[in-house]
Design a protein around this motif. Structure first.
Motif, mmCIF file in Angstrom:
data_model
loop_
_atom_site.group_PDB
_atom_site.id
_atom_site.type_symbol
_atom_site.label_atom_id
_atom_site.label_comp_id
_atom_site.label_asym_id
_atom_site.label_seq_id
_atom_site.Cartn_x
_atom_site.Cartn_y
_atom_site.Cartn_z
ATOM 1 N N ARG A 74 -24.524 3.721 -0.633
ATOM 2 C CA ARG A 74 -25.153 2.428 -0.347
ATOM 3 C C ARG A 74 -24.148 1.280 -0.448
ATOM 4 N NH1 ARG A 74 -28.384 2.644 -4.071
ATOM 5 N NH2 ARG A 74 -27.353 1.255 -5.572
ATOM 6 N N GLU A 75 -23.307 1.322 -1.476
ATOM 7 C CA GLU A 75 -22.392 0.202 -1.720
ATOM 8 C C GLU A 75 -21.081 0.337 -0.956
ATOM 9 O OE1 GLU A 75 -21.789 0.587 -5.847
ATOM 10 O OE2 GLU A 75 -23.849 0.047 -6.421
ATOM 11 N N GLY A 76 -20.602 1.543 -0.818
ATOM 12 C CA GLY A 76 -19.268 1.745 -0.279
ATOM 13 C C GLY A 76 -18.214 1.419 -1.324
ATOM 14 N N PRO A 77 -16.963 1.769 -1.079
ATOM 15 C CA PRO A 77 -15.902 1.492 -2.045
ATOM 16 C C PRO A 77 -15.466 0.033 -2.000
ATOM 17 C CG PRO A 77 -14.966 2.487 -0.096
ATOM 18 C CD PRO A 77 -16.455 2.469 0.120
ATOM 19 N N THR A 78 -14.791 -0.378 -3.058
ATOM 20 C CA THR A 78 -14.197 -1.712 -3.075
ATOM 21 C C THR A 78 -12.796 -1.662 -2.472
ATOM 22 O OG1 THR A 78 -13.142 -1.444 -5.228
ATOM 23 C CG2 THR A 78 -15.448 -2.212 -5.203
ATOM 24 N N GLN A 79 -12.264 -2.830 -2.132
ATOM 25 C CA GLN A 79 -10.906 -2.887 -1.603
ATOM 26 C C GLN A 79 -9.909 -2.383 -2.639
ATOM 27 O OE1 GLN A 79 -9.889 -3.859 1.633
ATOM 28 N NE2 GLN A 79 -8.042 -2.849 0.844
ATOM 29 N N ASP A 80 -10.131 -2.688 -3.901
ATOM 30 C CA ASP A 80 -9.214 -2.237 -4.943
ATOM 31 C C ASP A 80 -9.246 -0.715 -5.087
ATOM 32 O OD1 ASP A 80 -7.369 -2.806 -7.159
ATOM 33 O OD2 ASP A 80 -8.992 -2.053 -8.424
ATOM 34 N N GLU A 81 -10.428 -0.113 -4.991
ATOM 35 C CA GLU A 81 -10.515 1.353 -5.048
ATOM 36 C C GLU A 81 -9.738 1.988 -3.895
ATOM 37 O OE1 GLU A 81 -14.754 2.566 -7.076
ATOM 38 O OE2 GLU A 81 -14.813 1.618 -5.092
ATOM 39 N N VAL A 82 -9.872 1.421 -2.721
ATOM 40 C CA VAL A 82 -9.170 1.973 -1.560
ATOM 41 C C VAL A 82 -7.668 1.894 -1.774
ATOM 42 C CG1 VAL A 82 -8.748 1.711 0.907
ATOM 43 C CG2 VAL A 82 -11.065 1.416 0.002
ATOM 44 N N ARG A 83 -7.196 0.743 -2.222
ATOM 45 C CA ARG A 83 -5.757 0.590 -2.425
ATOM 46 C C ARG A 83 -5.247 1.561 -3.493
ATOM 47 N NH1 ARG A 83 -1.445 -2.698 -1.624
ATOM 48 N NH2 ARG A 83 0.099 -2.649 -3.300
ATOM 49 N N ARG A 84 -5.983 1.689 -4.572
ATOM 50 C CA ARG A 84 -5.524 2.596 -5.627
ATOM 51 C C ARG A 84 -5.480 4.041 -5.154
ATOM 52 N NH1 ARG A 84 -9.177 2.822 -9.356
ATOM 53 N NH2 ARG A 84 -10.641 1.168 -8.839
ATOM 54 N N ALA A 85 -6.503 4.457 -4.409
ATOM 55 C CA ALA A 85 -6.541 5.831 -3.924
ATOM 56 C C ALA A 85 -5.411 6.110 -2.951
ATOM 57 C CB ALA A 85 -7.891 6.108 -3.266
ATOM 58 N N VAL A 86 -5.177 5.182 -2.036
ATOM 59 C CA VAL A 86 -4.108 5.392 -1.047
ATOM 60 C C VAL A 86 -2.740 5.340 -1.717
ATOM 61 C CG1 VAL A 86 -3.036 4.464 1.036
ATOM 62 C CG2 VAL A 86 -5.532 4.523 0.844
ATOM 63 N N THR A 87 -2.547 4.423 -2.646
ATOM 64 C CA THR A 87 -1.259 4.322 -3.331
ATOM 65 C C THR A 87 -0.927 5.609 -4.073
ATOM 66 O OG1 THR A 87 -1.492 1.926 -3.605
ATOM 67 C CG2 THR A 87 0.073 3.044 -5.040
ATOM 68 N N SER A 88 -1.894 6.158 -4.775
ATOM 69 C CA SER A 88 -1.627 7.382 -5.526
ATOM 70 C C SER A 88 -1.288 8.535 -4.592
ATOM 71 C CB SER A 88 -2.817 7.737 -6.417
ATOM 72 O OG SER A 88 -3.972 8.010 -5.653
ATOM 73 N N MET A 89 -1.943 8.610 -3.450
ATOM 74 C CA MET A 89 -1.643 9.678 -2.500
ATOM 75 C C MET A 89 -0.260 9.492 -1.875
ATOM 76 S SD MET A 89 -5.002 10.951 -0.501
ATOM 77 C CE MET A 89 -6.196 11.975 -1.368
ATOM 78 N N LEU A 90 0.065 8.276 -1.496
ATOM 79 C CA LEU A 90 1.373 8.019 -0.905
ATOM 80 C C LEU A 90 2.490 8.301 -1.901
ATOM 81 C CD1 LEU A 90 0.662 4.740 1.097
ATOM 82 C CD2 LEU A 90 1.000 7.029 2.017
ATOM 83 N N SER A 91 2.288 7.940 -3.149
ATOM 84 C CA SER A 91 3.284 8.219 -4.170
ATOM 85 C C SER A 91 3.513 9.723 -4.301
ATOM 86 C CB SER A 91 2.831 7.642 -5.512
ATOM 87 O OG SER A 91 3.750 7.950 -6.537
ATOM 88 N N GLY A 92 2.432 10.480 -4.251
ATOM 89 C CA GLY A 92 2.570 11.921 -4.324
ATOM 90 C C GLY A 92 3.321 12.491 -3.142
#
Length: 966
Positions: free
Chosen positions: A383-401
């Motif tokens: 219903r809410e969807g993710p926040t912009q901060d959640e998206v950035r954190r998730a993508v950053t962690s994946m890119l770092s990996g």
């Protein structure tokens, strides 16, 4: 070896999952002001730009596609082959055949009697293969001088395999694969994957049956089937070859032409039509298993990896249950405290993917309450969807990996596999760039749309309920309609027609291999006396940091069992100014990972981070180590999770055997502490937050600390940052504690067996061990290392070749001689089919007794374990983490800084007689304690004629009973 991976299809995705789903379980270290913002300096676009694998590509006339990537950092080449065939290509009645064939592919070819021996003697590492739904792959990483040998051998089995595939080899590998299946089925929750695909997909869907297959289909495989599978699927036109490392296209092309150019094309593989399936209505199924906690899951199918929605689903599921600060974690583990663990992930394949969210329910919580809360998290998220901060954190962690994954040129998850999978699945070796760019461009709205599109459909609720296992994996994994449509009978030993002779080909010699160039080590000391070692390596813009404390699980001999492990796991649960969620979010924004690790001798805080974000990452790490809160509420929650982890360990056959063996052989010595650091139920129940504070202050102090750093940073930059983080940390006035690891151990008076009754076990886990009269710091023990390699230390060892390859009773037998600071232990590990438990113990003792008295070291074994070990050294230290481990081990054992540079000369001076003497002194079967975890009614009769005393124990029903056995 010959593993069946459980990670996702994509090498890129696997590397990313490894770097994120294994996010900090117990970070540590810190002294920077908690008010300092832990902000990343690298943008998502910066990170995407740093992930680059340049390549050249050419195609031979026979259709073989070759991709070449040049990386000169080490004198090694990753050889990666992807055959475009997997279990989805199997017809009805032949499930498991692609994987069975992968095993046969290592049994030799017309001009190569054994695939492993020449390569391992030449210094190859990760000589292996795996099968999955969409492909079968084969890998080895070799010294540059052995590249021609690797290409010769790969081409010989691609073009000339069948004359070497005999009925005897088929029967033996059939047994190995069936024991691999039993080994997986024997684990807690081991039947879940079968039930998941069976509930989500209709009979006949190419992704429904398991890659390991059914026992009946494996039994039915014939020699004629093997030949047809080879000729139908293994032509060069269905293969992608990647050479990555110390090679360039101009050099590679004539080599590939020479070795592969004369192999004729095969038939093109018929395309398989498959896709996601939407259930007509929600489904629910409970399966009962010998598990410690109730596991709830929700499952859907979704599109394959080339679908435009896939990047959004990957990040969306990561936010839901992959991040340390995920929606599920925040709501159910740290929030309402209804779960001991949660996760959510997208297991992605070429044409379909499986979406799963999972909740291990905290013992004592009402199931209905747990399910309602579990489903509410998903409903709120959709219903809410993710926040912009959640998206950035998730993508950053994946890119770092993914940046970290650029360290490896080969292997299952290195640059070679990334390029190969792009070509195989997307006709583009650089497809990873598109995926990463798509993830970096994601918006909350895009993720919300994709998640609602696919997770708003009817879900399959598959739940694993504690109890007696009522189903058998033997009947699972097949087509699914065997009861209604029995497969036609087949004679697995029907004679196949003779084959024409294969052409004679000569193996090329191995060219000279360069000596190991271990990186130079710079040293300094912080103002408070903490020693610092730095090995600078600039291959990737990342670094790893280890802060080691002279503590470890042996420290629990002075405290309470489980104290050290629980204290370490509490470090990322809150500081005096940050709570657990804030700590997790800070790491994710930085693309950093802070974790803790324990061994018998050492308690360690590890940091992996981007070079650009070193300063804030160190500040965060320092805060965790210096200012842990050990708050009452957090402590109660984490202790409950630890108790659940203990229950899981006691329900896992190998863990139960290991914990029992360690306690028995070490007795009252500090090393009798369980190597998992979990202590026992009674000790955990008694621990308090005050015990955590006391253990932290007692053991995590600067005069017991040592810092080691490997990666892209200079000492000029590093030392001020370390000084800022840790320099003001002062040791307490009281003397540092000393563990009594020099305490005497009591040798066993004879062999004995402890049988732990675990009903309904399709396999027995056999472990044996004894304490040796040497310590890890005893000099001159290199002959023992080589003797162990001969006996059971690698795939080609005597025990593995006998019990796995010759007899087919096990998926793998190993021996190890661990190397702690104190007394060393010999350990033998042999998971075997239940009806061969007694025979296996006889074989183990006979093989050990024969070495060296009746079977001295052969010339082939000597060359393999000495020259092979020497030639492997450049590959062993390919990554920052491997270099870090080498430096730390030298420090811990008091070895000279140039130990690894001198090791080649040491190995060259060791002869067969010296190796045999080490085996005679340390590797004999006398005084072994055997621990067998298996079904008593099947196993006990087999032990009666061994002439050894047998003690029978009941398997623990939970952590409480298990504590009585330690």
């Amino acid at each position: 070896m010959r593993i069946l991976p459980v990670s996702s299809l994509s090498a890129l995705a696997a590397a990313l999952l490894l770097s994120t789903n294994l996010a900090p379980t117990a970070p540590a270290l810190a002294d920077a002001p908690a008010t300092q913002p832990h902000q990343a300096s690298a943008t998502l676009q910066d990170l995407v730009a740093k992930v680059d694998i340049p390549y050249e590509k050419f195609v031979l006339d026979n259709g073989l596609t070759t991709i070449v990537h040049t990386d000169r950092k080490s004198p090694i080449v990753g050889v990666t082959l992807y055959y475009k065939v997997g279990s989805k290509n199997e017809p009805r009645g032949r499930t498991g055949f692609a994987h069975l064939y992968e095993h046969l592919f290592f049994g030799g070819s017309a001009n190569v009697p054994n695939f492993d021996i020449p390569l391992e003697a030449a210094g190859s590492t990760s000589t292996n293969g795996s099968t999955w739904y969409d492909r079968t792959n084969y890998i080895e990483t070799v010294p540059t001088g052995a590249l021609d040998l690797a290409l010769f051998m790969e081409s010989d089995r691609m073009g000339h395999l069948l004359p070497a595939v005999t009925q005897d080899k088929l029967d033996k590998q059939r047994g190995v694969v069936q024991n691999e299946k039993r080994q997986g089925d024997n684990q807690p929750y081991g039947l879940f994957d079968y039930a998941q695909s069976a509930g989500l997909l209709p009979i006949g869907h190419p992704y429904r049956h398991s890659t390991i297959g059914s026992m009946a289909d494996l039994d039915a495989a014939t020699l004629t089937d093997v030949r047809e599978w080879f000729t139908d699927h293994y032509g060069p036109n269905n293969v992608v070859l990647v050479l990555s490392g110390d090679i360039d296209a101009a050099t590679a092309r004539p080599k590939v032409e020479k070795w592969f150019g004369d192999i004729p094309r095969g038939p093109a593989i018929k395309p398989v039509m498959a896709g996601p399936v939407t259930l007509a209505a929600p489904l629910s199924r409970d399966i009962h298993d010998q598990v410690p906690v109730l596991r709830l899951t929700r499952n859907w199918t979704a599109p394959g990896l080339n679908d435009p929605d896939s990047p959004a689903l990957k990040i969306g599921m990561h936010i839901l249950g992959g991040l340390a600060s995920s929606r599920l974690d925040n709501a159910l583990v740290r929030g309402k405290e209804l779960a001991v663990s949660v996760s959510a992930y997208d297991q992605m394949f070429e044409q379909v993917s499986f979406l799963t969210m999972l909740m291990d329910v905290k013992p004592g919580v009402d199931r209905g309450k747990a399910e309602a809360a579990f489903d509410a998290v998903l409903a709120d998220y959709l219903r809410e969807g993710p926040t912009q901060d959640e998206v950035r954190r998730a993508v950053t962690s994946m890119l770092s990996g993914e940046i970290g994954g650029l360290e490896r040129v080969g292997g299952f998850y290195g640059k070679g596999a990334t390029l190969a999978e792009g070509e195989v699945y997307s006709n583009d070796p650089a497809h990873y760039k598109k995926d990463l760019a798509a993830m970096a461009a994601l918006t909350p709205a895009r993720i919300k749309t994709a998640m609602n599109k696919w997770l708003s459909r009817p879900a399959y609720a598959l739940n694993v309920v504690p109890g007696e296992r009522t189903e058998s994996g033997d009947s699972m994994g097949g087509w699914g309609d065997e009861a209604q449509r029995p497969a036609p009978p087949a004679d697995p030993h029907a004679k196949a027609p003779p084959l024409p002779p294969a052409p004679k080909r000569e193996a090329p010699p191995v060219q000279p291999v360069k000596e190991l160039a271990f990186p130079a080590i710079e040293r300094t000391t912080l103002s408070n006396g903490i020693p610092v070692a730095l090995a600078r390596r600039t291959a990737v813009p990342k670094l790893v940091v280890a802060i080691d404390f002279d503590a470890g699980y042996a420290a629990d001999a002075l405290d309470t069992p489980g104290t050290q492990g629980l204290m370490l796991s509490m470090l990322d649960e809150g500081t005096t100014t940050l709570d657990a969620t804030q700590i997790a979010e800070a790491q994710e924004r930085l693309g950093a990972r802070i974790s803790t690790d324990g061994s018998l001798d050492t308690s360690t805080v590890m940091l992996s981070t981007l070079s650009d974000n070193l300063a804030p990452s160190l500040a965060l790490t320092a805060d965790l180590i210096l200012h842990p809160a050990f708050a009452e509420g957090d402590f109660v929650r984490v202790k409950a999770q630890t108790e659940a982890a203990l229950a899981q360990a006691l329900s896992t056959p190998a863990s139960l055997a290991s914990r029992t063996l360690e306690a028995q052989v070490y007795g009252s010595h500090p090393y009798a502490q369980p190597l998992d650091g979990l202590g026992n139920a009674r000790s955990l129940a008694a621990l308090t937050p005050g015990d955590m504070h006391a253990a932290h202050d007692k053991w995590l102090r600067p005069d017991l600390a040592r810092i080691t750093v490997v990666g892209d940073v200079t000492m000029e930059k590093l030392k001020p940052l370390l000084e800022q983080a840790f320099g003001g940390w002062k040791a307490p006035a009281n003397p540092a504690p000393v563990k009594p690891i020099d305490a005497a151990t009591t040798p066993a008076s004879g062999n004995r067996i402890i049988l732990i009754d675990r009903p309904n076990s399709p396999q027995s886990v056999v472990m044996a061990g004894r304490v040796l009269p040497i310590s890890g710091t005893t000099p001159g023990q290199e002959p023992l290392v080589l003797a162990n390699d001969v006996l059971g230390g690698d795939f080609l060892s005597r025990l593995n070749l006998d019990i796995r390859e010759e007899k087919g009773w096990s998926y793998g037998v190993r021996t190890s001689v661990d190397q702690p600071v104190g007394p060393r232990m010999l350990e033998v590990s042999a998971p075997v089919q239940a009806d061969r438990t007694g025979d296996t113990i006889k074989a183990l003792m006979a093989d050990m007794s024969a070495f060296p008295a009746r079977q001295p070291v052969s010339d082939e074994e000597l060359q393999r374990v000495t020259d092979g070990a020497i030639r492997q050294m450049p590959t062993q230290f390919e990554t920052n983490a491997a270099v870090l481990a080498g430096i730390r081990k030298n420090e811990r054992l008091g070895r000279p800084e140039d130990y690894y540079q001198q090791l080649a000369g040491v190995y060259r001076a060791i002869d067969a007689k010296t190796i045999g003497a080490a085996a005679q002194e340390y590797l004999q079967p006398s005084g072994l304690t055997f621990v067998v975890v298996g079904d008593r009614k099947v196993v006990e009769p087999q032990l009666q004629d061994l002439g050894l005393p047998v003690e029978v124990r009941a398997a623990p029903a939970g952590a409480e009973e298990g504590s009585e056995q330690e």
